[in-house]
Scaffold this motif. Sequence first.
Motif, PDB file in Angstrom:
ATOM      1  N   UNK A   1       3.164  10.648  -7.574  1.00  0.00           N
ATOM      2  CA  UNK A   1       2.750   9.663  -8.575  1.00  0.00           C
ATOM      3  C   UNK A   1       3.783   9.616  -9.676  1.00  0.00           C
ATOM      4  N   UNK A   2       4.197   8.388 -10.019  1.00  0.00           N
ATOM      5  CA  UNK A   2       5.045   8.139 -11.180  1.00  0.00           C
ATOM      6  C   UNK A   2       4.271   7.216 -12.090  1.00  0.00           C
ATOM      7  N   UNK A   3       4.222   7.511 -13.368  1.00  0.00           N
ATOM      8  CA  UNK A   3       3.454   6.642 -14.232  1.00  0.00           C
ATOM      9  C   UNK A   3       3.999   6.476 -15.578  1.00  0.00           C
TER      10      UNK A   3
ATOM     11  N   UNK B   1      -2.557  -3.654  -8.021  1.00  0.00           N
ATOM     12  CA  UNK B   1      -1.444  -2.984  -7.362  1.00  0.00           C
ATOM     13  C   UNK B   1      -0.911  -3.866  -6.232  1.00  0.00           C
ATOM     14  N   UNK B   2       0.305  -3.607  -5.814  1.00  0.00           N
ATOM     15  CA  UNK B   2       0.917  -4.244  -4.656  1.00  0.00           C
ATOM     16  C   UNK B   2       1.539  -3.127  -3.819  1.00  0.00           C
ATOM     17  N   UNK B   3       1.971  -3.440  -2.606  1.00  0.00           N
ATOM     18  CA  UNK B   3       2.578  -2.411  -1.772  1.00  0.00           C
ATOM     19  C   UNK B   3       4.030  -2.773  -1.486  1.00  0.00           C
TER      20      UNK B   3
ATOM     21  N   UNK C   1       4.038   2.688  -0.381  1.00  0.00           N
ATOM     22  CA  UNK C   1       4.046   2.850  -1.840  1.00  0.00           C
ATOM     23  C   UNK C   1       3.167   1.769  -2.449  1.00  0.00           C
ATOM     24  N   UNK C   2       2.232   2.198  -3.305  1.00  0.00           N
ATOM     25  CA  UNK C   2       1.401   1.278  -4.071  1.00  0.00           C
ATOM     26  C   UNK C   2       1.943   1.287  -5.500  1.00  0.00           C
ATOM     27  N   UNK C   3       2.187   0.085  -6.048  1.00  0.00           N
ATOM     28  CA  UNK C   3       2.774   0.044  -7.384  1.00  0.00           C
ATOM     29  C   UNK C   3       2.121  -1.036  -8.228  1.00  0.00           C
ATOM     30  N   UNK C   4       1.969  -0.708  -9.507  1.00  0.00           N
ATOM     31  CA  UNK C   4       1.524  -1.679 -10.507  1.00  0.00           C
ATOM     32  C   UNK C   4       2.639  -1.762 -11.542  1.00  0.00           C
TER      33      UNK C   4
END
Length: 169
Positions: free
Chosen positions: A167-169, A126-128, A142-145
């Motif tokens: 959460x969005x996935x 993940x990145x922010x 926000x943490x996102x992959x």
Amino acid sequence: MVTLRRVLASVAAWTVGAVAAAGVGLLALSLIGNGVSTKTGQPLTPDAVSRAVSAAPATPSAGAAAGVPSTAASSPEDPPSTMPPATDSAASRPTDRLFTTSGGTAIVRCTGSRAYLVSWSPSPGYRFDNVERGPGDRVRVRFRSDENKFDLRATCVGGVPQSRVGEDG
């Protein structure tokens, strides 16, 4: 003899190209690490977050009653001028709380009704982005992959950090 020279010339040219490519890549990585981008903070490793939370003395709070660590210690990352001055009332004593999502962890500090994002660290993969550090009425990271996104927002309720994770996935 001519074929041997061609082979040696090809090997030499390939070696020079590989060294040049590696050098350019290392230069690019060093520039990124030295602040070419405009990040608002440096993420901590999960071990550093755990050490910071466990090293501080716990203070009683609603967060502690819920099984979440709460600390009153100051972090060396805290710029002293960004937090409001402390007073003697219990409502204005800083209270820290660690929030964990699948995308990463964050430590939020409340001083009265003002929230401050002390630190954040993305999980592996993940990145922010979209960091709103505070102090303010709310903070956000926000943490996102490539597949998922976790939007952690926190506010202060009665001087205790409370979070909401989308959460969005």
